[in-house]
Write a protein that holds these residues in place. Structure first.
Motif, short mmCIF file in Angstrom:
data_model
loop_
_atom_site.label_atom_id
_atom_site.label_comp_id
_atom_site.label_asym_id
_atom_site.label_seq_id
_atom_site.Cartn_x
_atom_site.Cartn_y
_atom_site.Cartn_z
N ALA A 216 46.86 32.16 21.86
CA ALA A 216 46.04 31.64 20.77
C ALA A 216 44.91 30.82 21.36
O ALA A 216 45.11 30.08 22.33
CB ALA A 216 46.89 30.77 19.85
N TYR A 217 43.69 30.98 20.82
CA TYR A 217 42.56 30.27 21.45
C TYR A 217 42.75 28.76 21.39
O TYR A 217 43.38 28.24 20.47
CB TYR A 217 41.22 30.70 20.86
CG TYR A 217 41.07 30.66 19.37
CD1 TYR A 217 40.88 29.46 18.69
CD2 TYR A 217 41.09 31.85 18.62
CE1 TYR A 217 40.70 29.44 17.32
CE2 TYR A 217 40.92 31.83 17.24
CZ TYR A 217 40.73 30.62 16.60
OH TYR A 217 40.56 30.59 15.25
N SER A 218 42.20 28.08 22.42
CA SER A 218 42.44 26.64 22.54
C SER A 218 41.13 25.90 22.82
O SER A 218 40.38 26.25 23.74
CB SER A 218 43.44 26.40 23.67
OG SER A 218 43.10 25.28 24.45
N VAL A 219 40.89 24.87 22.02
CA VAL A 219 39.70 24.04 22.18
C VAL A 219 39.75 23.31 23.52
O VAL A 219 38.74 23.16 24.21
CB VAL A 219 39.60 23.04 21.00
CG1 VAL A 219 38.52 22.01 21.24
CG2 VAL A 219 39.36 23.78 19.70
N GLU A 220 40.94 22.88 23.92
CA GLU A 220 41.08 22.13 25.19
C GLU A 220 40.70 23.02 26.37
O GLU A 220 39.92 22.62 27.23
CB GLU A 220 42.51 21.61 25.39
CG GLU A 220 42.92 20.48 24.45
CD GLU A 220 43.12 20.96 23.01
OE1 GLU A 220 43.63 22.10 22.82
OE2 GLU A 220 42.74 20.23 22.08
N GLN A 290 38.76 33.43 28.01
CA GLN A 290 37.75 32.38 28.16
C GLN A 290 36.71 32.45 27.04
O GLN A 290 36.26 31.42 26.53
CB GLN A 290 37.03 32.52 29.50
CG GLN A 290 37.86 32.04 30.68
CD GLN A 290 37.15 32.31 32.01
OE1 GLN A 290 36.52 33.36 32.19
NE2 GLN A 290 37.23 31.37 32.93
N ALA A 291 36.33 33.66 26.65
CA ALA A 291 35.31 33.80 25.60
C ALA A 291 35.84 33.24 24.28
O ALA A 291 35.13 32.51 23.57
CB ALA A 291 34.91 35.27 25.43
N TRP A 292 37.07 33.53 23.93
CA TRP A 292 37.64 32.99 22.69
C TRP A 292 37.78 31.46 22.79
O TRP A 292 37.48 30.74 21.84
CB TRP A 292 39.02 33.59 22.41
CG TRP A 292 38.98 34.97 21.83
CD1 TRP A 292 39.01 36.15 22.52
CD2 TRP A 292 38.90 35.32 20.44
NE1 TRP A 292 38.96 37.21 21.65
CE2 TRP A 292 38.90 36.74 20.37
CE3 TRP A 292 38.84 34.58 19.26
CZ2 TRP A 292 38.84 37.42 19.16
CZ3 TRP A 292 38.78 35.27 18.05
CH2 TRP A 292 38.78 36.67 18.01
N ASP A 293 38.27 30.98 23.93
CA ASP A 293 38.49 29.54 24.07
C ASP A 293 37.17 28.77 23.95
O ASP A 293 37.08 27.76 23.27
CB ASP A 293 39.16 29.23 25.42
CG ASP A 293 40.62 29.72 25.47
OD1 ASP A 293 41.20 30.01 24.39
OD2 ASP A 293 41.18 29.81 26.59
N VAL A 294 36.14 29.27 24.63
CA VAL A 294 34.88 28.52 24.61
C VAL A 294 34.21 28.66 23.24
O VAL A 294 33.56 27.71 22.76
CB VAL A 294 33.95 28.92 25.78
CG1 VAL A 294 33.23 30.25 25.53
CG2 VAL A 294 32.93 27.82 26.06
N ALA A 295 34.40 29.79 22.57
CA ALA A 295 33.87 29.95 21.20
C ALA A 295 34.52 28.92 20.28
O ALA A 295 33.86 28.32 19.41
CB ALA A 295 34.12 31.36 20.68
N ALA A 296 35.82 28.68 20.48
CA ALA A 296 36.53 27.69 19.67
C ALA A 296 36.00 26.29 19.98
O ALA A 296 35.71 25.50 19.07
CB ALA A 296 38.03 27.76 19.94
N PHE A 297 35.82 25.99 21.26
CA PHE A 297 35.32 24.66 21.64
C PHE A 297 33.94 24.39 21.02
O PHE A 297 33.71 23.35 20.40
CB PHE A 297 35.26 24.54 23.17
CG PHE A 297 34.61 23.27 23.64
CD1 PHE A 297 35.27 22.06 23.52
CD2 PHE A 297 33.32 23.30 24.17
CE1 PHE A 297 34.65 20.87 23.93
CE2 PHE A 297 32.70 22.12 24.58
CZ PHE A 297 33.36 20.91 24.46
#
Ligand code: HEC
Ligand code: HEC
Length: 351
Positions: A216-220, A290-297
């Protein structure tokens, strides 16, 4: 062949909208996975835009698209230019190119039984992505951006199917509709190869759909990706870089970028865009995760309010944010703050 455009229905529907209700013109595009073997349209080079009135409209559309800041305060409320997301002057395949878009409108939307013309779709990006005020229907800005889009699409199709001659001129009212209609004048050499359905789905249209992340994507985790791969250009505060008062590297959150109603605020749409197009100038470099995580951030930061907001974040969230986004959820910068509650103004007076 289906008839996609019923002007009488369109008129009735727009009359039934009350003046205060903002129509939802930001339907999520049907994103499809990228086909590695796809052949993309190759529009003519801009230097071949003809002299004369029609050519002037096309050129004007190009200029408004790449330097949208000339509409700051009239139609544009942030520091972005259309070209910041529709890259390479709206030509780049898989960065929602204008030539792909033009042939897909008018688009019929089952959800609310409404027909969206091309000019209405552009109005949507002014209201949300540009945090601005949509130019009036039929205005010079909408005619010229439509003319530019039409010229890219038509010259690209003519090149692909070896149709000689200049791009046929078209009236303003027809330009605004888009190319997905039975009475749209296309040479035989093209219609015999591509039917209307195929023309609405030209390869490279939109942002290609990215597969789901493993975790699951993560802001951290996204914050770490941001620091390693994005910060050098977009700044440690997400505000980009300005040179001589012009935004050379565009802001990703805060008061000067896309608002909470824009397609880019959705994590999936941003992940699609980022994976394919960022970091700028390099070919695909991030992993899917990484793309999903940074999109969430990026999208877990405050930005200008959703223009459909009527005073209550929870209500706006419930009505318009049933998708992958952070509106109404805790902020990455300060989890005690609910995103939407400290949003920046929509269409602020220009400085
Ligand atoms: C080498 C500099 C550079 C790097 C590194 C970079 N970008 Fe960009 N980014 C740009 C530029 C320039 C644009 C505008 C593109 C244009 O106008 O052609 C842009 C546009 C964007 C946009 C759309 C416009 C906006 O302001 O919202 C997003 C979102 C974005 N970048 C996210 C990212 C993310 C996330 C990363 C890291 C994975 C990243 N970028 C890395 C330079 C960069
Ligand atoms: C912050 C990024 C961003 C900016 C800036 C932006 N757009 Fe968009 N635009 C999008 C996204 C994202 C979509 C796709 C919407 C979706 O899937 O929800 C889109 C969709 C479109 C479409 C329809 C594409 C299709 O294939 O159906 C058109 C046309 C368009 N934009 C024109 C414009 C114009 C004109 C401007 C400037 C006035 C502009 N956009 C500025 C992000 C942006």
């Amino acid at each position: 062949m289906k008839l996609y455009y019923f002007s009488a229905v369109g008129v009735l529907l727009s009359m039934s909208l009350s003046a205060t209700e903002l129509p939802d013109r930001q339907a999520q595009l049907p994103s499809v996975a990228k086909d590695a073997n796809a052949q993309y349209l190759q529009p003519n080079s801009l230097s071949t835009i003809p002299q004369g009135k029609f050519g002037d409209k096309v050129r004007k559309g190009y200029q408004l698209f790449v330097n949208s800041q000339q509409m700051r305060g009239t139609y544009v409320g942030n520091e972005l230019n259309c070209v910041n997301c529709h890259m390479n002057a709206g030509n780049k395949a898989n960065a929602s190119p204008l030539w792909g878009a033009y042939m897909a409108y008018p688009a019929y939307r089952k959800k609310n039984d409404k027909v969206n013309s091309y000019e209405e779709r552009i109005q949507g990006c002014f209201t949300y992505s540009m945090n601005g005020k949509a130019p009036e229907s039929g205005s010079e800005a909408l005619v010229s951006i439509s003319a530019y889009s039409y010229w890219l699409a038509m010259s690209g199709l003519m090149n692909q199917f070896n149709v000689a001659g200049p791009v046929p001129e078209m009236s303003d009212s027809d330009l605004l509709k888009g190319g997905n209609r039975e009475d749209f004048p296309l040479p035989e050499a093209i219609t015999s190869k591509l039917d209307q359905q195929a023309l609405t789905k030209l390869p490279g249209r939109g942002f290609p759909k990215l597969e789901k992340p493993e975790l699951a994507y993560s802001v951290e985790r996204g914050k770490l990706v941001y620091q390693a791969h994005c910060q050098a250009c977009h700044g440690d505060d997400g505000q980009g870089v300005k040179m001589a008062e012009v935004s050379a590297l565009p802001p990703l959150w805060g008061p000067q970028t896309y608002n909470w109603g824009a397609g880019m605020h959705r994590v999936n749409t941003a992940a699609n865009f980022i994976y394919e197009n960022m970091p700028l100038g390099k070919s695909i470099q991030l992993t899917v995760q990484q793309a999903w995580d940074v999109a969430a951030f990026v999208n877990a930061h405050e930005r200008p309010q959703d223009p459909r907001y009527k005073g209550n974040v929870a209500e706006t969230q419930a009505k318009y944010h049933q998708h992958e986004g952070f509106y109404g959820k805790p902020s990455a910068a300060d989890p005690s703050v609910i995103l939407g509650s400290k949003s920046y103004p929509i269409f602020p007076a220009s400085k």
